[in-house]
Write an enzyme that holds these catalytic residues in place. Structure first.
Site, PDB file in Angstrom:
ATOM      1  N   LYS A 181       0.593  -1.094   0.192  1.00  0.00           N
ATOM      2  CA  LYS A 181       0.168   0.089   0.365  1.00  0.00           C
ATOM      3  C   LYS A 181       1.204   1.317   0.022  1.00  0.00           C
ATOM      4  CE  LYS A 181      -1.864   3.195   2.195  1.00  0.00           C
ATOM      5  NZ  LYS A 181      -1.521   4.857   2.119  1.00  0.00           N
TER       6      LYS A 181
ATOM      7  N   GLU B 111       9.388   0.067  11.106  1.00  0.00           N
ATOM      8  CA  GLU B 111      10.610   1.417  10.825  1.00  0.00           C
ATOM      9  C   GLU B 111      10.264   2.415  11.028  1.00  0.00           C
ATOM     10  OE1 GLU B 111      12.490   0.001   7.081  1.00  0.00           O
ATOM     11  OE2 GLU B 111      13.775  -1.579   8.429  1.00  0.00           O
TER      12      GLU B 111
ATOM     13  N   CYS C  70      13.951  10.175   7.862  1.00  0.00           N
ATOM     14  CA  CYS C  70      13.407   9.500   9.354  1.00  0.00           C
ATOM     15  C   CYS C  70      15.255   9.825  10.046  1.00  0.00           C
ATOM     16  CB  CYS C  70      13.834   8.203   9.192  1.00  0.00           C
ATOM     17  SG  CYS C  70      14.415   7.343   8.350  1.00  0.00           S
TER      18      CYS C  70
ATOM     19  N   GLU D 287      10.020  15.071  16.292  1.00  0.00           N
ATOM     20  CA  GLU D 287      10.538  14.690  15.621  1.00  0.00           C
ATOM     21  C   GLU D 287      10.192  16.015  14.723  1.00  0.00           C
ATOM     22  OE1 GLU D 287       9.652  11.149  13.008  1.00  0.00           O
ATOM     23  OE2 GLU D 287      11.622  11.377  11.948  1.00  0.00           O
TER      24      GLU D 287
HETATM   25  P1  NAD Z   1       3.044   8.215   7.974  1.00  0.00           P
HETATM   26  O1  NAD Z   1       2.560   7.523   8.951  1.00  0.00           O
HETATM   27  O2  NAD Z   1       1.562   9.292   8.237  1.00  0.00           O
HETATM   28  O3  NAD Z   1       1.910   6.833   6.781  1.00  0.00           O
HETATM   29  C1  NAD Z   1       2.879   5.661   6.743  1.00  0.00           C
HETATM   30  C2  NAD Z   1       2.348   5.056   5.759  1.00  0.00           C
HETATM   31  O4  NAD Z   1       0.956   4.406   6.591  1.00  0.00           O
HETATM   32  C3  NAD Z   1       1.251   5.775   4.692  1.00  0.00           C
HETATM   33  O5  NAD Z   1       1.231   5.167   3.586  1.00  0.00           O
HETATM   34  C4  NAD Z   1       0.005   6.114   5.056  1.00  0.00           C
HETATM   35  O6  NAD Z   1      -1.029   5.940   3.964  1.00  0.00           O
HETATM   36  C5  NAD Z   1      -0.162   5.048   5.831  1.00  0.00           C
HETATM   37  N1  NAD Z   1      -1.274   4.435   7.099  1.00  0.00           N
HETATM   38  C6  NAD Z   1      -1.499   6.110   7.631  1.00  0.00           C
HETATM   39  N2  NAD Z   1      -2.381   5.573   8.326  1.00  0.00           N
HETATM   40  C7  NAD Z   1      -2.789   4.215   8.749  1.00  0.00           C
HETATM   41  C8  NAD Z   1      -3.689   3.691   8.873  1.00  0.00           C
HETATM   42  N3  NAD Z   1      -4.932   3.531  10.499  1.00  0.00           N
HETATM   43  N4  NAD Z   1      -3.665   2.121   8.833  1.00  0.00           N
HETATM   44  C9  NAD Z   1      -2.905   1.598   7.760  1.00  0.00           C
HETATM   45  N5  NAD Z   1      -2.069   2.519   7.420  1.00  0.00           N
HETATM   46  C10 NAD Z   1      -2.037   3.878   7.174  1.00  0.00           C
HETATM   47  O7  NAD Z   1       4.009   8.724   8.316  1.00  0.00           O
HETATM   48  P2  NAD Z   1       4.461   9.690   6.851  1.00  0.00           P
HETATM   49  O8  NAD Z   1       3.801  10.782   7.016  1.00  0.00           O
HETATM   50  O9  NAD Z   1       4.088   9.132   5.469  1.00  0.00           O
HETATM   51  O10 NAD Z   1       6.624   9.538   6.917  1.00  0.00           O
HETATM   52  C11 NAD Z   1       7.284  10.160   7.913  1.00  0.00           C
HETATM   53  C12 NAD Z   1       7.166   9.357   8.999  1.00  0.00           C
HETATM   54  O11 NAD Z   1       7.553   8.239   8.217  1.00  0.00           O
HETATM   55  C13 NAD Z   1       8.330  10.481   9.543  1.00  0.00           C
HETATM   56  O12 NAD Z   1       7.619  10.081  11.257  1.00  0.00           O
HETATM   57  C14 NAD Z   1       9.693   9.725   9.487  1.00  0.00           C
HETATM   58  O13 NAD Z   1      10.649   9.232  10.460  1.00  0.00           O
HETATM   59  C15 NAD Z   1       9.354   7.873   9.176  1.00  0.00           C
HETATM   60  N6  NAD Z   1      10.633   7.480   8.599  1.00  0.00           N
HETATM   61  C16 NAD Z   1      10.958   6.052   9.064  1.00  0.00           C
HETATM   62  C17 NAD Z   1      11.804   5.540   8.405  1.00  0.00           C
HETATM   63  C18 NAD Z   1      12.493   4.140   9.124  1.00  0.00           C
HETATM   64  O14 NAD Z   1      13.156   3.485   8.496  1.00  0.00           O
HETATM   65  N7  NAD Z   1      12.976   4.261  10.363  1.00  0.00           N
HETATM   66  C19 NAD Z   1      12.070   5.525   6.877  1.00  0.00           C
HETATM   67  C20 NAD Z   1      11.269   7.050   6.488  1.00  0.00           C
HETATM   68  C21 NAD Z   1       9.912   7.308   6.742  1.00  0.00           C
END
Ligand code: NAD
Length: 495
Positions: free
Chosen positions: A188, A263, A296, A394
């Site tokens: 997804k 992650e 991240c 963050e």
């Molecule tokens: P997010 O948590 O808002 O969304 C991530 C994904 O989850 C998206 O595809 C979104 O559609 C989906 N999602 C949202 N609500 C959901 C639900 N209720 N059920 C299932 N899926 C759902 O994060 P974002 O804003 O897209 O990304 C930024 C975050 O990701 C930051 O906190 C960043 O640090 C983290 N990140 C971590 C890593 C790592 O490797 N540790 C890498 C990149 C980004």
């Protein structure tokens, strides 16, 4: 702009992108669509099909049906196909780079030079590792005369949910090992940058990935993500995203007892000692504005020893001020725009509250009014009050803080004073100090006199709120397989 060439296909940066799902080896439409906008100028690139529980269910069923045959191919059979996927990515490197840049605003030069080659590596390397690692010599047990055989059986259907900041990289870092280990996948993609996942489906098909082995369900987190996480037909859940979403995802997956690999976010420190190569320290510090700080692993909290703090700060501020902000499609752009208006508001809010609390912006501190839109200036904050939100939460944007410390013990204590534990970077010219401090830092990855380098064989993941589990090399296979121990006693036959 995205130009519609058929009802479901748009042209983005000269590349045709299908806006439908990819389920069971076919394009599938939904009744509704959602708008995909470019952060560069707000242009609508596509109306992307909005999946719901029905499309998720179809994709999980397709993945389940394809699983036995894919698993039966074995590491070598799968590896031959996955290497063709890697070649397909390399052949379309420019297309993928252009579409990703337009879709999420990241720099085209990063994609061409590093990100997209790494996307290809995510298939080639894990195909190699699977052939090398998914066999284990039998344990001969002395005295009892029996042997114990350890095998790595593919787990089944893997659900992959990814964020927008490096969509194809982060998706393939899960998809590559999951497929190499013999699983089938439902991904997804992020609704703010959904397009390259669709190109990956084209590449998979051309490479000969059998129908149902790889599936893409587009849609929002609530409508498509949530039903995937709660689906009883998934066997593993790999989620990359924010901490609040991770909590919701974990709760949704809990009734099915699905193993999780998370992650998540970070608040990683960069610790600069007074014996450091200051050129290197400044170079690493200025690198933190890459991808407009939407990384991240970003070392957002800079801790500098008092003796070099003034010079370090002056040079980092000069470096940040010299960065060229603009259109990421141009090779000489250093910093682009933030992903979306809502995110822009969040970053603006963090900085405004920090300034209200007494912090000072030595450079930046607000929007780039020359460019307008979603461009936020690279920002360096000092004098942040202890415990301030800007030092603990963050901030996923082009914002860093600089604080000073006196002693090594203080540096370690403050570096570790966070609920996160994704990464930590230290710069020092003293080898013994490097050993001591790296051992004391609480983080999944510690970089000493370097930043953002990692071999795919090494483990990656976060401590505390930064995640659950480790992936990379054999650690990926630990997650994506059911490890079995079969104990053979020779008493039934002649050895
Ligand atoms: P997010 O948590 O808002 O969304 C991530 C994904 O989850 C998206 O595809 C979104 O559609 C989906 N999602 C949202 N609500 C959901 C639900 N209720 N059920 C299932 N899926 C759902 O994060 P974002 O804003 O897209 O990304 C930024 C975050 O990701 C930051 O906190 C960043 O640090 C983290 N990140 C971590 C890593 C790592 O490797 N540790 C890498 C990149 C980004």
């Amino acid at each position: 702009m995205g130009v519609a060439v058929t009802a479901h296909v748009v042209v983005v940066e000269g590349v045709e992108v299908d806006t439908r799902h990819w389920i069971g080896g076919a394009r599938v439409a939904s009744e509704r669509t959602f708008a995909d906008l470019s952060p560069i100028d707000g242009a609508e690139l596509a109306q992307v099909h909005a999946g719901t529980a029905a499309e998720v269910d179809a994709a999980v069923r397709a993945a389940r049906a394809a699983f036995p045959a894919w698993a039966a191919l074995g590491p070598a059979g799968r590896g031959a196909i996955l290497r063709r996927v890697a070649e397909g990515i390399e052949a379309r490197l420019e297309d993928l780079s252009r579409v990703e840049t337009r879709d999420n605003g990241s720099l085209i030069r990063s994609h061409r030079r590093g990100v997209m080659p790494r996307v290809a590596m995510n298939f080639r390397a894990f195909a190699d590792f699977a052939e090398q690692e998914l066999g284990h010599p039998d344990l001969e047990v002395p005295g009892r005369g029996h042997r114990e055989r350890i095998t790595y059986d593919p787990a089944g259907v893997v659900a992959v949910i990814t964020p927008w900041n490096a969509p194809l990289m982060l998706a393939t870092w899960r998809i590559g090992p999951a497929l190499a280990a013999g699983n089938t996948v439902v991904v997804k993609p992020p609704e703010w940058a959904p397009l390259t996942a669709s190109l990956l489906a084209d590449i998979m098909q051309e490479a000969g990935i059998p129908a149902g082995v790889f599936n893409v369900v587009q849609g929002t987190g609530i409508e498509a993500g949530a039903p995937l996480t709660a689906h009883p037909g998934i066997d593993r859940l790999a989620f990359t995203g924010s901490v609040p979403t991770a909590g919701v995802v974990a709760a949704a997956a809990a009734p099915n007892i699905v193993p999780l690999s998370f992650e998540l976010g970070g608040k990683s420190p960069l610790v600069v000692f007074d014996d450091a190569d200051l050129d290197l320290a400044v170079e690493i510090a200025v690198e933190q504005f890459d991808n407009a700080g939407q990384v991240c692993l970003k070392a957002a909290r800079m801790l500098v020893q008092e003796g070099v703090a003034e010079e370090f700060t002056r040079r980092v501020v000069a470096g940040a001020a010299a960065l060229r902000q603009g259109d990421p499609r141009e090779e000489d752009t250093d910093v682009s725009a933030l992903i979306a208006p809502r995110h822009f508001e969040q970053i603006s809010g963090f900085v405004a509250r920090a300034l209200d609390a007494g912090a000072r912006a030595l450079v930046g501190g607000g929007p780039n009014d020359d460019l307008g839109g979603l461009f936020f200036r690279p920002t360096v904050l000092v004098d942040c009050p202890p415990g301030a939100e800007i030092l603990t939460e963050e901030v996923f944007g082009p914002v860093v803080t600089i604080e000073t410390f006196a002693t090594e013990d203080e540096a370690v204590q403050r570096a570790n004073d966070t609920r996160f534990g994704l990464a930590a970077t230290l710069v020092t010219g003293d080898r013994e100090r490097a050993e001591r401090v790296s051992a004391a830092l609480n983080a999944g990855t510690v970089w000493v006199n370097c930043f953002f380098v990692r071999d795919l064989r090494a483990p990656f993941g976060g401590n505390g709120r930064s995640g659950i589990g480790r992936e990379g090399g054999i650690w990926s296979f630990d997650f994506y397989t059911d490890i079995k121990n079969s104990v053979f006693s020779p008493s039934g036959w002649e050895e």
